[in-house]
Design an enzyme around this catalytic site. Structure first.
Site, mmCIF file in Angstrom:
data_model
loop_
_atom_site.group_PDB
_atom_site.id
_atom_site.type_symbol
_atom_site.label_atom_id
_atom_site.label_comp_id
_atom_site.label_asym_id
_atom_site.label_seq_id
_atom_site.Cartn_x
_atom_site.Cartn_y
_atom_site.Cartn_z
ATOM 1 C CG HIS A 1 -1.868 1.172 1.222
ATOM 2 N ND1 HIS A 1 -3.005 1.203 0.438
ATOM 3 C CD2 HIS A 1 -1.833 2.361 1.886
ATOM 4 C CE1 HIS A 1 -3.631 2.363 0.629
ATOM 5 N NE2 HIS A 1 -2.938 3.076 1.492
ATOM 6 C CG ASP B 1 -5.384 -0.667 2.837
ATOM 7 O OD1 ASP B 1 -4.946 -1.575 2.109
ATOM 8 O OD2 ASP B 1 -5.902 0.371 2.386
#
Length: 208
Positions: free
Chosen positions: A110, A151
């Site tokens: 990410h 996430d």
């Protein structure tokens, strides 16, 4: 030898970073067995073929329901009996059944320092737009295991990257890729391949 599947949707720059790291010996004890994309036009598939790696496409658009796609997707992945699944810019939500079956065996990169600029809606350029809008001085990238949240899985590695005056989202995106993503994603795969990563109570320990 760790058998790896890489899931992609676009150009495959993170895939290329992985392949280069294997070729150069920065990733040891691992090989990419298959590259899977939801996008038949993804250049990442060409990168895979150029390395003699099987390249497949499976798209939700080709199935009458998301459940049917998820079932076919999991069956395709299972058929390769991989040890690790790497999300390298894969823009399809991973089915919960797959997450459960591959617990702590799916990793994602990410483009921010989680928990900043992550979660629902933060992907691609939107992450860097958010960082610039907030005026942060440091951003970066995070490699984490995938869980049922967005996430929210255990963090494996992070690397900071400076935000510079005059940055646009595109310029910042490129710097984060070059200075963080393309470095820590191969590092994480190498650590996992060599048995140096363990997870307990949602926290990752990396052996020196």
């Amino acid at each position: 030898m760790l058998k790896v599947a890489v899931l992609v949707s676009g150009g495959g720059t993170n895939l290329q970073a992985i392949l280069d790291a294997i070729d150069e010996g920065r990733i040891t004890n691992a090989r990419v067995d298959v590259v899977i994309s939801n996008n038949p036009g993804a250049y990442a598939l060409e990168r895979a073929k150029g390395h003699g790696i099987e390249a497949l496409c499976i798209s939700p658009k080709d199935y009458e329901s998301r459940e049917a796609f998820n079932e076919a997707f999991l069956a395709m992945l299972d058929s390769y009996q991989v040890d690790l699944v790497v999300l390298a810019g894969f823009l399809v939500v991973i089915p919960e059944q797959m997450i459960a079956q591959y617990r702590n065996r799916i990793i994602n990169i990410h483009p921010s320092l989680i928990p900043s600029f992550c979660g629902k809606g933060f992907y691609g350029l939107k992450v860097h737009e958010g960082a610039l809008a907030r005026g942060v001085k440091v951003t970066g990238a995070t490699v984490h295991f995938v869980d049922e949240g967005t996430d929210t899985g255990p963090i494996i590695l992070q690397k900071p990257v400076a935000v510079e005056e005059g940055d646009t989202p595109e310029i910042l995106q490129r710097r984060v890729m070059e200075q963080a993503e393309w470095i820590i994603l191969p590092q994480a795969i190498d650590l996992i391949a060599n048995g140096r990563v363990s997870v307990a109570n949602g926290h990752v320990t990396v052996e020196k």
